[in-house]
Write a protein that holds these residues in place. Sequence first.
Motif, PDB file in Angstrom:
ATOM      1  N   ASP A   2      12.124 -16.928   0.095  1.00 56.75           N
ATOM      2  CA  ASP A   2      11.417 -17.975   0.833  1.00 56.75           C
ATOM      3  C   ASP A   2      10.490 -18.783  -0.075  1.00 56.75           C
ATOM      4  O   ASP A   2      10.333 -18.503  -1.258  1.00 56.75           O
ATOM      5  CB  ASP A   2      10.665 -17.388   2.030  1.00 56.75           C
ATOM      6  N   LYS A   3       9.894 -19.792   0.519  1.00 54.16           N
ATOM      7  CA  LYS A   3       9.092 -20.760  -0.232  1.00 54.16           C
ATOM      8  C   LYS A   3       7.884 -20.110  -0.901  1.00 54.16           C
ATOM      9  O   LYS A   3       7.524 -20.467  -2.029  1.00 54.16           O
ATOM     10  CB  LYS A   3       8.642 -21.883   0.711  1.00 54.16           C
ATOM     11  N   ILE A   4       7.264 -19.158  -0.217  1.00 50.91           N
ATOM     12  CA  ILE A   4       6.084 -18.501  -0.780  1.00 50.91           C
ATOM     13  C   ILE A   4       6.471 -17.633  -1.978  1.00 50.91           C
ATOM     14  O   ILE A   4       5.866 -17.718  -3.054  1.00 50.91           O
ATOM     15  CB  ILE A   4       5.365 -17.657   0.284  1.00 50.91           C
ATOM     16  N   MET A  48      -3.118 -18.150  -2.555  1.00 50.88           N
ATOM     17  CA  MET A  48      -2.170 -17.475  -1.677  1.00 50.88           C
ATOM     18  C   MET A  48      -2.113 -15.977  -1.970  1.00 50.88           C
ATOM     19  O   MET A  48      -1.984 -15.162  -1.044  1.00 50.88           O
ATOM     20  CB  MET A  48      -0.786 -18.097  -1.821  1.00 50.88           C
ATOM     21  N   TYR A  49      -2.189 -15.612  -3.228  1.00 48.83           N
ATOM     22  CA  TYR A  49      -2.165 -14.198  -3.617  1.00 48.83           C
ATOM     23  C   TYR A  49      -3.336 -13.457  -2.965  1.00 48.83           C
ATOM     24  O   TYR A  49      -3.156 -12.379  -2.380  1.00 48.83           O
ATOM     25  CB  TYR A  49      -2.232 -14.086  -5.133  1.00 48.83           C
ATOM     26  N   ARG A 105      -3.115 -10.676   0.313  1.00 50.48           N
ATOM     27  CA  ARG A 105      -3.568  -9.310   0.076  1.00 50.48           C
ATOM     28  C   ARG A 105      -4.837  -8.963   0.847  1.00 50.48           C
ATOM     29  O   ARG A 105      -5.287  -7.824   0.817  1.00 50.48           O
ATOM     30  CB  ARG A 105      -3.747  -9.062  -1.426  1.00 50.48           C
ATOM     31  N   SER A 106      -5.391  -9.935   1.532  1.00 53.38           N
ATOM     32  CA  SER A 106      -6.565  -9.667   2.363  1.00 53.38           C
ATOM     33  C   SER A 106      -6.183  -9.298   3.790  1.00 53.38           C
ATOM     34  O   SER A 106      -7.040  -8.902   4.586  1.00 53.38           O
ATOM     35  CB  SER A 106      -7.486 -10.897   2.388  1.00 53.38           C
ATOM     36  N   PRO A 146       3.965 -14.678  -9.076  1.00 56.40           N
ATOM     37  CA  PRO A 146       3.157 -13.531  -8.636  1.00 56.40           C
ATOM     38  C   PRO A 146       3.272 -13.193  -7.154  1.00 56.40           C
ATOM     39  O   PRO A 146       2.787 -12.146  -6.723  1.00 56.40           O
ATOM     40  CB  PRO A 146       1.723 -13.973  -8.974  1.00 56.40           C
ATOM     41  N   LEU A 147       3.907 -14.047  -6.353  1.00 57.21           N
ATOM     42  CA  LEU A 147       3.992 -13.803  -4.913  1.00 57.21           C
ATOM     43  C   LEU A 147       5.318 -13.169  -4.513  1.00 57.21           C
ATOM     44  O   LEU A 147       5.592 -12.996  -3.326  1.00 57.21           O
ATOM     45  CB  LEU A 147       3.778 -15.114  -4.156  1.00 57.21           C
ATOM     46  N   LEU A 148       6.116 -12.801  -5.485  1.00 60.55           N
ATOM     47  CA  LEU A 148       7.392 -12.153  -5.211  1.00 60.55           C
ATOM     48  C   LEU A 148       7.166 -10.770  -4.601  1.00 60.55           C
ATOM     49  O   LEU A 148       6.346  -9.987  -5.088  1.00 60.55           O
ATOM     50  CB  LEU A 148       8.178 -12.017  -6.507  1.00 60.55           C
TER      51      LEU A 148
END
Length: 220
Positions: free
Chosen positions: A194-196, A213-214, A218-219, A106-108
């Motif tokens: 990257d790692k994230i 992390m998501y 987004r904040s 989901p962090l792509l």
Amino acid sequence: MSKVIKALIPVRSGSVRVKNKNIRPFADSNLLEIKIKQMLSIKNLDGIIVNSNDDEMLDIAKSLGVETVKRQEYYASNEVSPNDLYVNIAENFNADIMVFANVTNPLLNNQTIIDCIELYKTLDNQDSVNTVNFVKEFLWLDGKAINYNPDKKPRSQDLPDIVSINHAVNVIEKNLMIERRDIFDYKPHLKIIDKIESIDIDDELDFEFAEFMYKKLRSK
């Protein structure tokens, strides 16, 4: 005639390590909905297909206006091999080029997806684009170090550039996917992320960290 490029989002019921991970609450949504909405924002796609054995997941896809394919239960079971699954998915895919996108990443970033598609367009037919990430860890197998000399231990950043396939995005021609029985072709082009971005949800800790992390990203 130009080839048709569509995204393929594969999801199934029966997740063992994280129950219902594709549709359980995640950051006020769920992983499937988040991935569909992300792919809808990618303008160089000709469509999106959700392939699943699960009616609830297919209904979510339909409600968001994308195509659906009902997968046979055998191809959603733990018994099917990945190679057989890839062939079945490709045989039920109504476009020329597949952008295979897993909901568990989901962090792509959107730009990474766009870059992968545009890179693919510059390649020959026997090529694919596949996202990977560096693995800078001290690896051992059968009691032996495999990527460094323990007598001259390097800094972790100086370890060899070994990469791990993270399955965030894979772009490949449908017919080649059937021939290869895989989402990698004869000459895969490796797109480093990257790692994230490469975080892949495999277990409960992954799920909780990815959600944290998501929300954090987004904040900002």
